[in-house]
Scaffold this active site. Structure first.
Site, PDB file in Angstrom:
ATOM      1  N   CYS A 117      38.682  40.274  38.500  1.00 51.35           N
ATOM      2  CA  CYS A 117      39.161  39.053  37.833  1.00 51.35           C
ATOM      3  C   CYS A 117      38.008  38.062  37.748  1.00 51.35           C
ATOM      4  O   CYS A 117      37.217  37.946  38.681  1.00 51.35           O
ATOM      5  CB  CYS A 117      40.327  38.431  38.617  1.00 51.35           C
ATOM      6  SG  CYS A 117      41.034  36.974  37.799  1.00 51.35           S
ATOM      7  N   CYS A 121      39.427  32.546  42.150  1.00 55.58           N
ATOM      8  CA  CYS A 121      40.200  31.787  43.154  1.00 55.58           C
ATOM      9  C   CYS A 121      39.645  32.158  44.540  1.00 55.58           C
ATOM     10  O   CYS A 121      39.482  33.344  44.851  1.00 55.58           O
ATOM     11  CB  CYS A 121      41.686  32.121  43.060  1.00 55.58           C
ATOM     12  SG  CYS A 121      42.347  31.754  41.416  1.00 55.58           S
ATOM     13  N   CYS A 124      41.414  34.704  47.049  1.00 49.85           N
ATOM     14  CA  CYS A 124      41.963  35.943  46.499  1.00 49.85           C
ATOM     15  C   CYS A 124      40.917  37.050  46.549  1.00 49.85           C
ATOM     16  O   CYS A 124      39.786  36.870  46.081  1.00 49.85           O
ATOM     17  CB  CYS A 124      42.401  35.679  45.061  1.00 49.85           C
ATOM     18  SG  CYS A 124      42.797  37.182  44.141  1.00 49.85           S
ATOM     19  N   GLY A 167      43.796  40.798  38.513  1.00 47.76           N
ATOM     20  CA  GLY A 167      43.457  40.295  37.186  1.00 47.76           C
ATOM     21  C   GLY A 167      44.343  39.177  36.691  1.00 47.76           C
ATOM     22  O   GLY A 167      45.393  38.872  37.257  1.00 47.76           O
ATOM     23  N   SER A 199      52.514  36.454  35.823  1.00 44.34           N
ATOM     24  CA  SER A 199      51.968  35.352  36.610  1.00 44.34           C
ATOM     25  C   SER A 199      50.581  35.001  36.097  1.00 44.34           C
ATOM     26  O   SER A 199      49.728  35.876  35.936  1.00 44.34           O
ATOM     27  CB  SER A 199      51.904  35.778  38.081  1.00 44.34           C
ATOM     28  OG  SER A 199      51.271  34.786  38.850  1.00 44.34           O
ATOM     29  N   LEU A 223      49.893  27.406  41.022  1.00 43.56           N
ATOM     30  CA  LEU A 223      49.379  26.029  41.086  1.00 43.56           C
ATOM     31  C   LEU A 223      48.436  25.836  42.274  1.00 43.56           C
ATOM     32  O   LEU A 223      47.279  25.516  42.117  1.00 43.56           O
ATOM     33  CB  LEU A 223      50.540  25.042  41.205  1.00 43.56           C
ATOM     34  CG  LEU A 223      51.225  24.614  39.911  1.00 43.56           C
ATOM     35  CD1 LEU A 223      52.332  23.612  40.223  1.00 43.56           C
ATOM     36  CD2 LEU A 223      50.226  23.996  38.920  1.00 43.56           C
ATOM     37  N   HIS A 224      48.948  25.936  43.468  1.00 47.11           N
ATOM     38  CA  HIS A 224      48.195  25.827  44.745  1.00 47.11           C
ATOM     39  C   HIS A 224      47.622  24.438  45.025  1.00 47.11           C
ATOM     40  O   HIS A 224      47.187  24.165  46.145  1.00 47.11           O
ATOM     41  CB  HIS A 224      47.070  26.862  44.832  1.00 47.11           C
ATOM     42  CG  HIS A 224      47.456  28.231  44.402  1.00 47.11           C
ATOM     43  ND1 HIS A 224      48.569  28.877  44.894  1.00 47.11           N
ATOM     44  CD2 HIS A 224      46.908  29.092  43.504  1.00 47.11           C
ATOM     45  CE1 HIS A 224      48.663  30.075  44.337  1.00 47.11           C
ATOM     46  NE2 HIS A 224      47.678  30.214  43.486  1.00 47.11           N
ATOM     47  N   ASN A 298      47.776  35.281  52.672  1.00 45.79           N
ATOM     48  CA  ASN A 298      47.436  36.564  53.250  1.00 45.79           C
ATOM     49  C   ASN A 298      45.916  36.513  53.460  1.00 45.79           C
ATOM     50  O   ASN A 298      45.177  36.508  52.477  1.00 45.79           O
ATOM     51  CB  ASN A 298      47.801  37.642  52.218  1.00 45.79           C
ATOM     52  CG  ASN A 298      48.119  38.962  52.845  1.00 45.79           C
ATOM     53  OD1 ASN A 298      48.066  39.122  54.052  1.00 45.79           O
ATOM     54  ND2 ASN A 298      48.447  39.912  52.017  1.00 45.79           N
ATOM     55  N   CYS A 341      46.962  40.880  46.882  1.00 39.41           N
ATOM     56  CA  CYS A 341      46.249  41.170  45.652  1.00 39.41           C
ATOM     57  C   CYS A 341      44.784  41.527  45.891  1.00 39.41           C
ATOM     58  O   CYS A 341      44.027  40.737  46.435  1.00 39.41           O
ATOM     59  CB  CYS A 341      46.369  39.907  44.812  1.00 39.41           C
ATOM     60  SG  CYS A 341      45.421  39.855  43.342  1.00 39.41           S
TER      61      CYS A 341
HETATM   62  N1  SAH Z   1      46.038  36.125  38.123  1.00 43.64           N
HETATM   63  C1  SAH Z   1      47.410  35.837  38.212  1.00 43.64           C
HETATM   64  C2  SAH Z   1      48.227  36.997  38.739  1.00 43.64           C
HETATM   65  C3  SAH Z   1      47.645  37.783  39.874  1.00 43.64           C
HETATM   66  S1  SAH Z   1      47.573  36.960  41.428  1.00 43.64           S
HETATM   67  C4  SAH Z   1      47.645  34.580  39.048  1.00 43.64           C
HETATM   68  O1  SAH Z   1      46.710  34.122  39.677  1.00 43.64           O
HETATM   69  O2  SAH Z   1      48.755  34.073  39.009  1.00 43.64           O
HETATM   70  C5  SAH Z   1      49.299  36.826  41.875  1.00 43.64           C
HETATM   71  C6  SAH Z   1      49.593  35.752  42.891  1.00 43.64           C
HETATM   72  O3  SAH Z   1      49.069  36.110  44.177  1.00 43.64           O
HETATM   73  C7  SAH Z   1      48.986  34.397  42.536  1.00 43.64           C
HETATM   74  O4  SAH Z   1      49.919  33.361  42.724  1.00 43.64           O
HETATM   75  C8  SAH Z   1      47.864  34.288  43.534  1.00 43.64           C
HETATM   76  O5  SAH Z   1      47.500  32.967  43.783  1.00 43.64           O
HETATM   77  C9  SAH Z   1      48.463  34.971  44.749  1.00 43.64           C
HETATM   78  N2  SAH Z   1      47.472  35.389  45.739  1.00 43.64           N
HETATM   79  C10 SAH Z   1      46.263  35.926  45.517  1.00 43.64           C
HETATM   80  N3  SAH Z   1      45.630  36.187  46.684  1.00 43.64           N
HETATM   81  C11 SAH Z   1      46.466  35.800  47.669  1.00 43.64           C
HETATM   82  C12 SAH Z   1      46.384  35.787  49.099  1.00 43.64           C
HETATM   83  N4  SAH Z   1      45.310  36.250  49.717  1.00 43.64           N
HETATM   84  N5  SAH Z   1      47.430  35.309  49.794  1.00 43.64           N
HETATM   85  C13 SAH Z   1      48.545  34.836  49.157  1.00 43.64           C
HETATM   86  N6  SAH Z   1      48.683  34.811  47.822  1.00 43.64           N
HETATM   87  C14 SAH Z   1      47.649  35.275  47.076  1.00 43.64           C
HETATM   88 FE1  SF4 Z   2      42.394  36.128  39.470  1.00 44.74          FE
HETATM   89 FE2  SF4 Z   2      44.934  35.538  40.099  1.00 44.74          FE
HETATM   90 FE3  SF4 Z   2      43.171  36.291  41.996  1.00 44.74          FE
HETATM   91 FE4  SF4 Z   2      42.948  33.900  40.840  1.00 44.74          FE
HETATM   92  S1  SF4 Z   2      44.645  34.609  42.132  1.00 44.74           S
HETATM   93  S2  SF4 Z   2      41.258  35.346  41.211  1.00 44.74           S
HETATM   94  S3  SF4 Z   2      43.548  34.365  38.756  1.00 44.74           S
HETATM   95  S4  SF4 Z   2      43.913  37.529  40.311  1.00 44.74           S
END
Ligand code: SAH
Ligand code: SF4
Length: 360
Positions: A117, A121, A124, A167, A199, A223-224, A298, A341
């Site tokens: 991706c 973020c 992530c 992604g 999402s 949002l976060h 996570n 993710c």
């Molecule tokens: N890219 C899109 C969809 C994939 S991520 C998005 O960001 O919405 C799906 C969700 O998992 C998102 O809300 C993301 O913020 C959350 N996410 C990613 N990594 C995470 C983690 N380590 N702990 C909790 N939530 C997480």
């Molecule tokens: Fe990409 Fe979603 Fe992960 Fe942000 S949370 S890096 S948009 S997969």
């Protein structure tokens, strides 16, 4: 023998496009329909298994097309057996995550839309890898077919699809929507649009386009953070699409589609989980048809934050309630198998940390 890369992956084409292609190849409407139902109703795993085709048409298919099935590269099960995490291999050696969750008889699959991706973020695991490439429609559909077969062996069916794997789906809009069209086609897998959730990190042009095109998905927006500065510290894409633009796009979507939006909020201890943060979020969503999913972080190797403690989660929800905003706590199930993710891939491949700037 044919060159596999020159062959058409039939899973790449929604029905009208596949119909047109098969028409060019001399298939009558009746035979075109047999191919479609063979692929998606019968779930054939070889082109030779498509039922009721004339031998000459069968030969055309074998010569020009293929079924781009995805191979299992690695898999693991959560200790309760309900979460099955798959690392699937694409034709060029890329690997992507697909997670099958079986809960109270309802099976849900979490599907990837990109290998990696670009959105970066910070918390992530996928964001920490950077973007390798977009997935094709057939690679998105292939993940669903893969788990559908696993479920069928157990006499179970798939109900929910969440586009929440690796992604950003709205950064790969065309291919993701082509895949959705294939998944909901009533003569194929016929998955119910209300059970497909997309999402997004908040790609504003994509949200407006989803509304304008009346795409059959439920929308979730990550949002976060409820101020631009706080959000951008976690979600770099927030600099490109600030909250006022994002919320305008969300209100446009709700008004046009007459559907509520789900907002996701990953709760990180001390960083975005205080009462003040909750008040900001409540004020931001006030008066909107919105539902907040709070998800305790996570932890990932590349980020030093930790999940909020249960008391903080409860307090956060209490403040949201006082603003009239409903919320649900979502646990990322399968934590013991890196089911967050991008985490299984990160663990299996141990890639060095790399982030890319937000792509245009
Ligand atoms: N890219 C899109 C969809 C994939 S991520 C998005 O960001 O919405 C799906 C969700 O998992 C998102 O809300 C993301 O913020 C959350 N996410 C990613 N990594 C995470 C983690 N380590 N702990 C909790 N939530 C997480
Ligand atoms: Fe990409 Fe979603 Fe992960 Fe942000 S949370 S890096 S948009 S997969």
């Amino acid at each position: 023998m044919s060159d596999a890369t020159a062959l058409l992956n039939l899973y790449d084409l929604p029905r009208p496009a596949l119909d047109a292609r098969l028409g060019d190849w001399g298939f009558s409407p009746q035979y075109r329909e047999r191919v479609w139902t063979g692929l998606y109703r019968d779930g054939v795993t070889a082109l030779g298994d498509v039922a009721g085709l004339r031998p000459d048409l069968q030969a055309v298919l074998q010569e020009r097309a293929q079924l781009g099935a995805l191979a299992t590269h690695h898999e693991s099960f959560s200790s309760d057996g309900l979460t099955h995490k798959l690392l699937l291999r694409l034709h060029d050696g890329q690997t992507i995550e697909t997670v099958l969750m079986r809960f109270k008889g309802r099976a849900t699959v979490c599907v990837s839309t990109q290998a990696g991706c670009a959105m970066g973020c910070v918390f992530c695991a996928t964001g920490q890898m950077g973007l390798s490439r977009h997935l094709t429609p057939g690679e998105v559909v292939g993940q669903v077919l893969h788990v559908t077969r696993l479920l069928r062996e157990r006499g179970e069916a798939l109900r929910n699809i969440v586009l929440m794997g690796m992604g950003e789906p709205l950064h790969n809009y065309e291919h993701t929507m082509a895949a959705v069209d294939i998944l909901v086609d009533p003569k194929g897998l016929a998955l119910a649009p209300r059970f497909i959730t997309l999402s997004t990190v908040g790609v504003v042009p994509g949200i407006i386009r989803l509304a304008d095109e009346a795409r059959p998905v439920q929308l979730a927006v990550s949002l976060h953070g409820a101020t631009d500065a706080e959000r951008a510290a976690l979600v770099p894409a927030g600099r490109r699409w600030p909250l006022n633009e994002l919320m305008d796009a969300c209100r446009y979507y709700v008004a046009k589609r007459r559907r509520r939006i789900f907002f996701e909020w990953t709760l990180i201890s001390g960083r975005n989980d205080t009462a003040e943060h909750a008040h900001h979020l409540g004020a931001l969503l006030h008066g909107m048809d919105a539902h907040v999913n709070v998800i305790p972080l996570n932890p990932t190797v590349g980020y030093d934050g930790g999940p909020s403690v249960p008391d903080a989660v409860r307090a956060f929800q209490g403040v949201l309630t006082s603003h009239g905003v409903p919320s649900t706590v979502r646990q990322r199930r399968g934590i013991d198998i890196d089911a967050g993710c991008g985490q299984l891939k990160a663990t299996v491949e141990r890639k060095p940390r790399r982030t890319l700037p937000v792509a245009s």
